[in-house]
Design an enzyme around this catalytic site. Structure first.
Site, PDB file in Angstrom:
ATOM      1  N   GLU A 136      -7.326  36.403  94.373  1.00 18.58           N
ATOM      2  CA  GLU A 136      -6.935  37.778  94.731  1.00 18.58           C
ATOM      3  C   GLU A 136      -5.668  38.265  94.039  1.00 18.58           C
ATOM      4  O   GLU A 136      -5.516  39.463  93.783  1.00 18.58           O
ATOM      5  CB  GLU A 136      -6.735  37.891  96.256  1.00 18.58           C
ATOM      6  CG  GLU A 136      -8.016  37.936  97.046  1.00 18.58           C
ATOM      7  CD  GLU A 136      -8.538  36.565  97.455  1.00 18.58           C
ATOM      8  OE1 GLU A 136      -9.371  36.503  98.364  1.00 18.58           O
ATOM      9  OE2 GLU A 136      -8.119  35.554  96.852  1.00 18.58           O
ATOM     10  N   GLU A 156     -12.921  32.425 101.964  1.00 12.92           N
ATOM     11  CA  GLU A 156     -12.246  32.682 103.242  1.00 12.92           C
ATOM     12  C   GLU A 156     -13.238  32.675 104.409  1.00 12.92           C
ATOM     13  O   GLU A 156     -12.926  32.177 105.493  1.00 12.92           O
ATOM     14  CB  GLU A 156     -11.488  34.012 103.171  1.00 12.92           C
ATOM     15  CG  GLU A 156     -10.286  33.937 102.229  1.00 12.92           C
ATOM     16  CD  GLU A 156      -9.549  35.262 102.108  1.00 12.92           C
ATOM     17  OE1 GLU A 156      -8.490  35.399 102.736  1.00 12.92           O
ATOM     18  OE2 GLU A 156     -10.035  36.155 101.396  1.00 12.92           O
TER      19      GLU A 156
END
Length: 724
Positions: free
Chosen positions: A135, A115
């Site tokens: 995640e 990210e």
């Protein structure tokens, strides 16, 4: 060891190289996030800095956010411990930086690491760099802008696949899809990244902010169709957990209302998900699995594991052939011993079929498969045992046969050789009774199919040496198993804890509850199948043999059901012959067999335990609890007797050995969430109504009445007696 920190070096070319330092994977710990903000602010202010390169030390970019923070949030309930990374750092500091930022990515960029890289204005990667957003496996969603930037960089469908399946890709595929701008050799990574950053600064290369891109999203109606299909798929693969649907909701928000609004919603939903029971369960399961490798007086006394090059496996049946497969595909030489050439040929063929199926499923290359099979040697006597480092006996569950084998192998194997048995229920002291090498005797209990199931229960007696335990743990890790060290008792940790599972389901059936209703509810709870379909799968012979072992060991809490005998008399043997509680036909799913109902009725008549001869009235919730609370009760006895090192080991074993849903954390963790008092009160009520099978254990009573979690260490309750 140095504390996690961030460094910045400005070169003569005017490029500031910002480096993450937090070995081994440069996890984004709180000091790293603060350090990034500080260095970026400094670089932005400095007149001698034209552009920035972000990288990680030690050949790895970043493995993602430090999930120890989640553990702290779960322990305290304080969500403010999670810093504002998404807007504050990734949008405001990196993406909206007045100077171009290039990510130089190597080794891995996972979760928050990827990210951060997507917030940069370009991404240069070394070959074979692993990229992904896993995640969802921790019960949350990407929280640093990943749900918004990934679809914009590589298209909606592929982004959904990577996130919903927590599937990583290599940098080569990332380049084809547009996530990576260039792939360069590792030694040139920084040089090329610096030049790229300068090229952006001097307008020779485009200055791209991922969050502002829309060219790969497609039209709104197309995007909605893709999301609709993904929602249907998520319902199938993850029916009981919130993070998959939440991830899709957040992606949709960004597509409809723009990337920045998507980022704001993502940050809010991320924090909400961190506090869910699903995230608590998955984070607990993650850490619990890592704790299994810490064994007091074994892994902390300076011992070094010995190299195990050659293992003999005795018995080429279902378990023996599975164990041999697991060993050879991990480069360990195997001698497979059988009693005659017909059995040996059959065992060898099973191993060949196992290896072929791994190739078909893409788990093994053809070259590696050929190499693995070349490491297998068949034998009909013990002449090849003179240089083996370990023997694993995997014959039928017969005490005299196992004793005979162990006294024979002790004479022919070298004195350092570990003598292991794959028994699933027999006391190890009995197995090794006729040998003088008690310190080398150990249990290596694999779960079927042994080359696929990830758990290895390592069973030690009071005499097993620390060296033998350490060596077997090392072999377990080499063959990609999770070793859990347990004490010696009937059924050890997993089968012992779960023996009441089938028993309580049978009691319910004899109280008038429908077999198929029980199976359906247990599947809905999150186990892969209910207790009766599981019985069909493992075969009734196994159920009868195991039932007998437990009835002998724990006569005070076993229910003698006539049902399995009646099924066998009726010519049924579950999946083996296509007829059990369900009908099994090739190419179709198992379906309930109505012709089993008269047999169940006959069994109910013989058992005669229905109150006033009438079926009980019971809710769906009570059925699940009546099946699983007796398992919790037995797990409490396992904890009390010190059969496991710690409660979390039993959680790991229940998830990996019995497929207890990982998002519920494991059997003990789940019981603590439900509340020991509720478990205790329910069992007490049922024991008064239906007998001693449900009688709460002393350990459960102490914990429930004292308000102590079941998982609290043994010192929290009195009189614990360890088998370790």
């Amino acid at each position: 060891m140095a504390k996690p920190h961030v460094t910045m070096e400005v070169g003569n070319d005017g490029v500031a190289v910002v480096t993450l330092i937090n070995p081994p994977v440069n996890a984004l710990a709180i000091p790293i996030i603060a350090g990034l903000k500080e260095k970026f602010d400094e670089a932005t202010r400095r007149n001698d800095v034209k552009a920035l390169v972000l990288t990680g030390k030690g050949g790895r970019f970043s493995g993602g956010f430090d999930i120890n923070v989640f553990q702290k949030v779960h322990a305290t309930g304080d969500i403010s411990l999670v810093p504002d990374v998404s807007v504050e750092l990734v949008v405001n500091t990196i993406e909206d930086c007045k100077k171009p930022v290039v990510a130089a990515v190597e080794g891995l960029a996972l979760g928050g690491g990827l990210e951060l890289a997507m917030g940069c204005h370009a991404r240069i990667a070394a070959p074979k760099t692993q990229l992904g957003l896993p995640e969802l496996t921790l019960g949350v969603i990407p929280g640093f802008g990943g749900t918004q930037r990934l679809p914009r960089l590589l298209g909606l469908s592929k982004a959904i696949e990577i996130m919903l399946l927590s599937k990583s890709i290599m940098s080569e595929e990332g380049k084809k899809l547009g996530l990576i701008d260039a792939i360069v050799p590792s030694q040139e990574l920084l040089k090329v990244s610096r030049q790229w950053a300068l090229d952006i600064s001097e307008r020779r290369k485009p200055w791209l902010r991922s969050l502002h891109r829309t060219d790969k999203i497609g039209s709104l109606s197309e995007a909605r169709e893709v999301l609709k299909a993904a929602r249907q798929q998520a319902k199938k693969i993850a029916p009981n957990v919130p993070q998959h649907q939440a991830c899709l909701d957040v992606m949709e928000e960004g597509i409809i209302h723009g990337g920045y609004n998507g980022v704001l919603k993502e940050a809010k939903v991320f924090k909400e998900l961190v506090l869910t029971e699903t995230s608590k369960g998955l984070v607990h399961a993650f850490f619990a699995q890592r704790m299994t490798s810490k064994i007091p007086k074994v892994t902390d006394v300076g011992l070094k594991p010995r190299h195990i090059k050659k293992v003999a496996v005795i018995g080429g049946g279902l378990m023996g052939s599975g164990i041999a497969t697991a060993l050879i595909v991990s480069n360990i030489h195997v001698v497979l011993k059988e009693i005659n050439s017909e059995y040996l040929q059959k065992g060898t063929k099973t191993i060949e079929a196992n290896v072929r199926s791994l190739v078909t499923r893409g788990k093994l290359t053809r070259d590696k498969a050929d190499k693995a099979l070349s490491m297998l040697k068949g034998a009909l006597d013990y002449s090849d045992f003179k240089d083996v480092d370990m023997v694993i006996e995997a014959v039928i569950e017969s005490v005299p046969l196992k004793q005979k084998i162990f006294s024979e192998i002790e004479k022919v194997c070298p004195p350092h050789c570990i003598l292991a048995t794959n028994t699933s229920t027999i006391d190890l002291n009995l197995v090794g009774e006729k040998t003088s090498s008690q310190d080398r005797i150990i249990g290596a209990h694999f779960f079927s199919p042994a080359h696929i199931m990830p758990l290895l229960e390592i069973v030690r007696t009071e005499k097993t040496s620390a060296q033998a335990i350490l060596d077997l743990m090392t072999v377990g890790k080499t063959i990609k198993k999770v070793p859990v060290v347990v004490g010696n008792c009937t059924g050890f940790a997993v089968n012992r804890s779960f023996f009441p599972y089938t028993q309580s389901a049978l009691i319910l059936v004899h109280l008038g509850v429908d077999v198929f209703r029980i199976d359906k509810l247990i599947s809905s709870f999150g186990l892969p199948m209910g207790p009766f379909q599981l019985q069909d799968l493992s075969g009734y012979g196994v159920a009868l043999a195991v039932g007998k072992e437990f009835a002998n060991a724990f006569p005070d809490r076993t229910f003698q059901s006539p049902l399995i005998d009646l099924l066998v008399k009726n010519g049924r043997n579950g999946k083996t012959n296509g007829k059990g509680y369900y009908i099994y036909e090739k190419g179709s799913k198992p379906r309930p067999d109505p012709s089993v109902l008269p047999i169940i009725e006959e069994s109910r008549r013989l058992a005669n335990i229905m109150p006033d001869g009438k079926p009980i009235n019971i809710t769906d919730k009570e059925i699940v609890e009546m099946v699983l609370f007796p398992v919790v009760n037995e797990a409490c006895r396992v904890l009390d007797e010190g059969v496991v090192v710690r409660a979390s080991d039993l959680d790991t074993a229940s998830v990996l050995g019995m497929s207890f849903p990982s998002y519920r954390g494991g059997i003990v963790f789940w019981a603590d969430l439900v509340g020991p008092k509720h478990v205790y009160d329910s069992l007490k009520k049922w024991s008064q109504r239906f007998g001693d099978f449900y009688k709460p254990s002393k350990f459960l009573e102490e914990r429930a009445t004292g308000g102590i979690p079941l998982s609290a260490p043994a010192s929290s309750s009195s009189g614990s007696r360890s088998r370790m």
